[in-house]
Design an enzyme around this catalytic site. Sequence first.
Site, PDB file in Angstrom:
ATOM      1  CB  THR A 121      -0.896   0.003   1.264  1.00 39.97           C
ATOM      2  OG1 THR A 121      -1.512   1.269   1.413  1.00 39.97           O
ATOM      3  CG2 THR A 121      -0.101  -0.280   2.533  1.00 39.97           C
ATOM      4  CG  ASP A 122      -1.240   4.901  -0.943  1.00 38.26           C
ATOM      5  OD1 ASP A 122      -1.705   4.318   0.060  1.00 38.26           O
ATOM      6  OD2 ASP A 122      -1.921   5.647  -1.676  1.00 38.26           O
ATOM      7  CD  GLU A 123      -3.304   3.722   4.439  1.00 36.36           C
ATOM      8  OE1 GLU A 123      -3.100   3.538   5.652  1.00 36.36           O
ATOM      9  OE2 GLU A 123      -4.438   3.806   3.939  1.00 36.36           O
ATOM     10  CE1 TYR A 146      -3.643  -2.397   5.736  1.00 34.17           C
ATOM     11  CE2 TYR A 146      -3.309  -0.068   5.250  1.00 34.17           C
ATOM     12  CZ  TYR A 146      -3.441  -1.372   4.822  1.00 34.17           C
ATOM     13  OH  TYR A 146      -3.348  -1.660   3.486  1.00 34.17           O
ATOM     14  CE  LYS A 150      -0.517  -4.664   3.168  1.00 35.73           C
ATOM     15  NZ  LYS A 150      -0.985  -6.040   2.787  1.00 35.73           N
TER      16      LYS A 150
HETATM   17  O1  DAU Z   1      -4.161   4.020   0.367  1.00 37.44           O
HETATM   18  C1  DAU Z   1      -4.372   2.636   0.242  1.00 37.44           C
HETATM   19  C2  DAU Z   1      -5.176   2.212   1.426  1.00 37.44           C
HETATM   20  O2  DAU Z   1      -6.479   2.759   1.264  1.00 37.44           O
HETATM   21  C3  DAU Z   1      -5.252   0.709   1.625  1.00 37.44           C
HETATM   22  O3  DAU Z   1      -3.968   0.214   1.883  1.00 37.44           O
HETATM   23  C4  DAU Z   1      -6.156   0.408   2.822  1.00 37.44           C
HETATM   24  O4  DAU Z   1      -6.285  -0.983   3.000  1.00 37.44           O
HETATM   25  C5  DAU Z   1      -7.513   1.031   2.579  1.00 37.44           C
HETATM   26  O5  DAU Z   1      -8.348   0.821   3.705  1.00 37.44           O
HETATM   27  C6  DAU Z   1      -7.387   2.514   2.300  1.00 37.44           C
HETATM   28  O6  DAU Z   1      -7.016   3.249   3.486  1.00 37.44           O
HETATM   29  P1  DAU Z   1      -7.650   4.688   3.794  1.00 37.44           P
HETATM   30  O7  DAU Z   1      -7.575   4.963   5.250  1.00 37.44           O
HETATM   31  O8  DAU Z   1      -7.099   5.704   2.868  1.00 37.44           O
HETATM   32  O9  DAU Z   1      -9.158   4.370   3.311  1.00 37.44           O
HETATM   33  P2  DAU Z   1     -10.584   4.672   3.958  1.00 37.44           P
HETATM   34  O10 DAU Z   1     -11.594   4.222   2.951  1.00 37.44           O
HETATM   35  O11 DAU Z   1     -10.731   4.139   5.322  1.00 37.44           O
HETATM   36  O12 DAU Z   1     -10.593   6.260   4.053  1.00 37.44           O
HETATM   37  C7  DAU Z   1     -10.349   7.071   2.929  1.00 37.44           C
HETATM   38  C8  DAU Z   1     -10.350   8.515   3.382  1.00 37.44           C
HETATM   39  O13 DAU Z   1     -11.676   8.859   3.816  1.00 37.44           O
HETATM   40  C9  DAU Z   1      -9.453   8.757   4.593  1.00 37.44           C
HETATM   41  O14 DAU Z   1      -8.843  10.029   4.470  1.00 37.44           O
HETATM   42  C10 DAU Z   1     -10.399   8.746   5.761  1.00 37.44           C
HETATM   43  C11 DAU Z   1     -11.694   9.300   5.176  1.00 37.44           C
HETATM   44  N1  DAU Z   1     -12.914   8.763   5.801  1.00 37.44           N
HETATM   45  C12 DAU Z   1     -13.048   7.409   5.907  1.00 37.44           C
HETATM   46  C13 DAU Z   1     -14.150   6.852   6.514  1.00 37.44           C
HETATM   47  C14 DAU Z   1     -14.301   5.353   6.650  1.00 37.44           C
HETATM   48  C15 DAU Z   1     -13.912   9.618   6.259  1.00 37.44           C
HETATM   49  O15 DAU Z   1     -13.810  10.857   6.141  1.00 37.44           O
HETATM   50  N2  DAU Z   1     -15.005   9.079   6.859  1.00 37.44           N
HETATM   51  C16 DAU Z   1     -15.172   7.743   7.016  1.00 37.44           C
HETATM   52  O16 DAU Z   1     -16.198   7.319   7.598  1.00 37.44           O
END
Ligand code: DAU
Length: 340
Positions: A121-123, A146, A150
């Site tokens: 992942t980019d993370e 997380y 990774k």
């Molecule tokens: O960047 C790659 C990664 O993307 C993967 O390695 C991870 O497995 C994947 O879960 C994802 O991580 P993020 O934390 O970037 O994804 P998430 O969908 O949880 O959140 C995307 C963005 O949206 C992040 O800045 C947090 C924000 N968010 C997320 C949720 C769930 C919100 O504002 N509200 C929310 O309820």
Amino acid sequence: MKLLVTGGCGFIGSHVIDALILDGHEVINLDALTYAADPANNAAVAGSPRYRFVHGNICDAALVADLVNEVDVVVNFAAETHVDRSLHDPVPFVRTDVEGVAVLLEAVRRRPGLRLVHMSTDEVFGSLPPGVEADVNRPFAPASPYAASKAAAELLIAAYRHTYGLPITVIRACNLYGPRQHPEKFIPLFITQALRREPMPLYGDGLQEREWLYIDDFVDAFRRVLAAPDGGPLVVHVASGERLPNRRIAELICGLTGAPLSLIHPVADRPGHDRRYALDASTARALGWAPKVPLEEGLARTVEWYRVHGRSRLEREEYRRWFVAQYAERLGAGKGGESG
Ligand code: DAU
């Protein structure tokens, strides 16, 4: 080719398996069927004589050692993936994302010639300053449990490559989205909330930037990695260049679903929230790859899928419990009241 794909009942793994079966390969899908898995994701391939499902965990060394004897390539998508869950309970992330990878590496080490492709992942780079793109050699700076798990797996992989000369490819991707993604993630969460005219919980100021790639474009990149001569590059960055603040994504979802913008509901931020990710994808482009699905088209396709399929997933008991634990208090705190 015969492949062992781990985590093949999840979002990314199931799309890759569909492509592998379509391309004429044989696939064993090893999946632990955790909360994020859905066997319905494999409906298109379940009847194929070239597809076999094995229920099991990548931490089960005896099972993994057995299965690798049957294949030429191992592809690892098995992982705990949700950052927010890693903030509540990090240990399962270390178990699956680090110990599980160690088990796979041992199995690969004991079977000379076996190739491993690992999903990362980019993370691993943590939050990047404005204007900066991470190239494949950038040092790691993971900021969530997380991301740290990774990054730890990648360090193990690098050590195995260096010490034993193992042929291992790591794919680091930006944020993927599309049909079948678990609704805990941002885009499917916001789509399913918007479709039901329920509030969309935007963390903090909503100006955090993510890079979004439609799942079909990722599958296309994966095919090219698999087909690359001599085992392909060691590390490939797969990313779209489409970098947007979360608030903008939320607005696009409102536009596509007809939901009012007033449903975008600022809530308390994710602790330690990374501000910005951005990958330099020249390693994927060197394989002849380029993304084909623009964000608005990918989002429209995704909205359509959740219109038809979303509900059954939301009705799962585990997801209901997660949603209440994660959002009930934040959403109940009043519009905008808690935003950071
Ligand atoms: O960047 C790659 C990664 O993307 C993967 O390695 C991870 O497995 C994947 O879960 C994802 O991580 P993020 O934390 O970037 O994804 P998430 O969908 O949880 O959140 C995307 C963005 O949206 C992040 O800045 C947090 C924000 N968010 C997320 C949720 C769930 C919100 O504002 N509200 C929310 O309820």
